[in-house]
Each structure stands twice: as C-alpha cells, then as structure tokens.
Write a protein that holds these residues in place. Sequence first.
Motif, PDB file in Angstrom:
ATOM      1  N   UNK A 334      78.464 -32.507 -48.247  1.00  0.00           N
ATOM      2  CA  UNK A 334      77.354 -33.490 -48.903  1.00  0.00           C
ATOM      3  C   UNK A 334      76.975 -33.090 -49.925  1.00  0.00           C
ATOM      4  N   UNK A 335      76.947 -31.969 -50.497  1.00  0.00           N
ATOM      5  CA  UNK A 335      76.764 -31.703 -52.201  1.00  0.00           C
ATOM      6  C   UNK A 335      77.868 -32.420 -52.994  1.00  0.00           C
ATOM      7  N   UNK A 340      79.175 -37.295 -56.383  1.00  0.00           N
ATOM      8  CA  UNK A 340      80.022 -38.515 -56.434  1.00  0.00           C
ATOM      9  C   UNK A 340      79.016 -39.812 -56.550  1.00  0.00           C
ATOM     10  N   UNK A 341      78.027 -39.709 -55.701  1.00  0.00           N
ATOM     11  CA  UNK A 341      76.928 -40.734 -55.919  1.00  0.00           C
ATOM     12  C   UNK A 341      76.328 -40.766 -57.094  1.00  0.00           C
ATOM     13  N   UNK A 342      75.914 -39.529 -57.598  1.00  0.00           N
ATOM     14  CA  UNK A 342      75.333 -39.738 -59.069  1.00  0.00           C
ATOM     15  C   UNK A 342      76.444 -40.124 -59.970  1.00  0.00           C
ATOM     16  N   UNK A 343      77.398 -39.824 -59.917  1.00  0.00           N
ATOM     17  CA  UNK A 343      78.618 -40.288 -60.682  1.00  0.00           C
ATOM     18  C   UNK A 343      79.022 -41.743 -60.607  1.00  0.00           C
ATOM     19  N   UNK A 386      70.133 -28.017 -53.736  1.00  0.00           N
ATOM     20  CA  UNK A 386      69.353 -27.815 -52.155  1.00  0.00           C
ATOM     21  C   UNK A 386      70.232 -27.637 -50.998  1.00  0.00           C
ATOM     22  N   UNK A 387      71.183 -28.792 -51.131  1.00  0.00           N
ATOM     23  CA  UNK A 387      72.246 -28.698 -50.199  1.00  0.00           C
ATOM     24  C   UNK A 387      73.250 -27.788 -50.272  1.00  0.00           C
ATOM     25  N   UNK A 393      72.403 -28.885 -43.078  1.00  0.00           N
ATOM     26  CA  UNK A 393      72.073 -30.189 -43.591  1.00  0.00           C
ATOM     27  C   UNK A 393      70.606 -30.490 -43.376  1.00  0.00           C
ATOM     28  N   UNK A 394      70.453 -30.383 -41.995  1.00  0.00           N
ATOM     29  CA  UNK A 394      68.906 -30.385 -41.537  1.00  0.00           C
ATOM     30  C   UNK A 394      68.114 -29.605 -42.446  1.00  0.00           C
TER      31      UNK A 394
END
Length: 477
Positions: A334-335, A340-343, A386-387, A393-394
Amino acid sequence: MFFNSLAFAIFLPIVFFLYWFVFNKTKSTQNALLILASYYFYSCWDWRFLFLLVFSTFLDYFTGIQIEKSNSEKGRKFWFWLSISVNLGFLGIFKYYNFFASSFAEMFTSFGFKVSPFLLNVILPVGISFYTFHGLSYVIDIYYKRIKAEYNFIDYSLFVSYFPLLVAGPIERATHLLPELKEKREFNLEKAKEGVYQIVWGLVKKVVIADTCAVYANAIFDHYPSMNSFSLIMGAIYFAFQIYGDFSGYSDIALGVSKLFGLDLLRNFNYPYFSRDIAEFWRRWHISLSSWFRDYLYIPLGGSKGGLWIKIRNTFIIFIVSGFWHGANWTYIVWGFINAVYFLPLLLSNSNRNNMDSIILKWNLDSVKVLFSILTTFLLTCIAWVFFRARTITDAILYLKRIFTNGEFSPQYLDNERYNYELLLMISLFVLVEWNNKTKVEPISGKKSWLKMALAIMAIIAFGTYSDYKEFIYFQF
C-alpha cells in the motif's frame, strides 16, 4: 555486528591497519583481506546463513561466465534464467513464502473454506535483498552484453560480499564497483579524512536523530488509540526522521568506511526531505534502489515510451514492486501504491522532471512557492510513512483517521518521555545544518571541520548514553 557498536569500533581499525600495512602489496591481497573481513562481519550476525552468501556468489560467478561463453542464444537464456530463478527462489522462500501462504489461506477462509497453511519457521537472512540484487544486476548486464564476465573469483566475491554495503546497501553495480576492485589502492589522506567526516555524520544521523526519534515514534504508534491529533502528527514526523536518519546514516557510514579503503560507493541519499515534488523525492531517496528498478524493471517494461496506459501501468508496477521489496506485508505494498498515486499527476502532466536543478532561495514570491512545495511533499511523504510503519493496513487507516477526528492539539505526556523539547530542538538544528550544506556530501568537512567534528562527537556521546534503539531498520529488508 552493527556500525554503531563497540565491536565494530574495534573491528574497523584492525581491518584498516591490516589493509594498508600488512596486505598492501597487491590488489589481490587487499581484496582477499576484505573478503575475509566481510565473511567475519556477516558471520557475527548468524554464521549459519553464510552458506547462502557463498552459494549466491558461486552461482552468479559461474552462470555469468557460462552466459558469455555460450555460442547459442538458447544456451545463454538457459544460464541466465537459471541464475534469475535460483536467486529469486531463495529470496522468495526466505522472505515471501509465509506471506503468500498466509494470504492465500485468508483468501480461501473468506470464501468459507478452512485452510491451515504450512508455514516455515525460519528467520530472514540479513542483507539477502541487497546481495541478491547485486548478483542479479551483474548477470543481467552480462546477458545484455553491457559488461564482460568477471573471471577473477576473488574480485567478484568481494563485489558481492563487501562488508560496508553487504547488509543494507547501497545496491552497487558491477559496472561501477568491479573496476575499482580490479585496481590496487594507494592510501589517500584526504579521501580518508572525508571518510571519517562521513562516518561521524552518519553516526549523528543514526544515534542522535534516528535512535532518539524511535523512542517517541514507537510509543506513539504502539498506543495510537489513546493519542491525540497533535501526538499522532508528531509520531508521523518522528518516524520520518527516524527512518531517514537510520537508513541514510547507514549509507553514510558505508560510504565513509569505503573511502578509508580507497573505494567510492554509489551515493544513496541526497537530502530527500528538501524535495519539491514526489518525483524529485525518489531521485534523492534510496537512489541505488530507485535507479535499479528504473534500469532493470521500468525501462525493460517500456518505460515512458509507450502510450498513456503503458506509462501508468509501468509506474504502478515499479512503485508496488519497490514496496514489496521492502517486506512481506500488505502495508509495504500500500505504501508503494500511495507513492504511485502521488507520482501519477506529475506523469500525466509531463512535469515529473521539472525539478532537476538545485534549490536556491531568494527574498521573493518564487521562494515562498518553493518552500510550500517542499513542505507539502514532506507532509505527503509522512502520510505514506504511516502505512510503512504501521503493523497492519487497518492500524494505518485508524491512525490517520484519528488525526482528523480527535481534534485535540495540546501537548500530551508519554510515559517514556525523555528530553522531548531537546529532541525537537535537535531535529530543527539538524534540518538547518543539512539545509545549509545541501550541496555537499556531508556537512562536517570544510571550514572549521575540527570544531564540527568535536560538536558531532559530543552529540553522539550525549545522545548515545540514553538511546534505546540500536539495530538499523533496513537490516530487516
């Protein structure tokens, strides 16, 4: 044996003396000594796993020669895939088998099938991800005819097992390090002084910053349900400095030690928290791993040359695989996905290479924008951390949720709180020192280096007295 241990403080001077005054006749004797020192260094962790390092060395040395000697493409592919399969097989068994077995069992359980997976009761061999990637890059470069196979077994063995980078990098390339190992080194006082400066600064990062931040980061993450918003924000920031000080500190010590032996390793960190966007952050953070995935995964997949969906696919693959490389836990995946979403917006707007220049601030509006960009990038990075730090993940989601829903920003006492305000002052001072020296490899060299050294050593002694956290984080990867 840790870089920040008394054992290493005894080990290093002994190896240094033997290297320059006893085994200094030829490069072969120098390299042989470093191999013996490296095997001893690794054996101090667990001698039983030394066979994995030796086996990996023999495997890639032999298959590299066979790939070069093969007259047919079929033969080249056979030896190439033999090396790749065995290397990744060992990595998969020790690092990822239990993860996949447990994940599949949980998946079947969710569909109503009771499954009891067979799990391996083994510990992860320290450094296996790093020395495996050393060997993989070597074999891949031979297969694609970028380099010639190395026939000198001593030189190649040292390339794989060289102790400063053996357990936590940086991830070296045969194209860079092997040519250095094939030359006899002559003692260079200036380079040795640079090495000492870098070692001391690495210890400052580890002992003063990382180990002290770990006390608070661990307390906050372990008790996050009872922490208020202010404490949770500080916990994420503390961990950001913990992992930076810990990992870049290790890399600095590794580079500094290598300079004592007349060798130059690849730079692994370049002040990443001064980045103006996520793309720049990944050009400055764990540089050897980022460039490894770029050259051996991203570009072979097509890189940015294909259509839009190919670019997006390759971006997510490289970040998710990078996350998975760090550990067998969904939190790391997830990290990687978050990064990837940031990029992605930078990729879609074709602005991922905008910030390639050095940062220069002046008294104008542009400088305010630059500082805002740096702060924003750091905060986004902290959210992703944080992840990385959370157990599940929870836990990570609940941690972030509580930051936004608790709404209390008063200082909160921690049971193990020690020198909290001094730590905040030290972090602020650390950031200022790095900012003022961001064009240098390390801040100690230069004018009044003796004074900087004295202050750094005093800080190491003072903070090392009550520091609880000793092991380097990246030993587990």
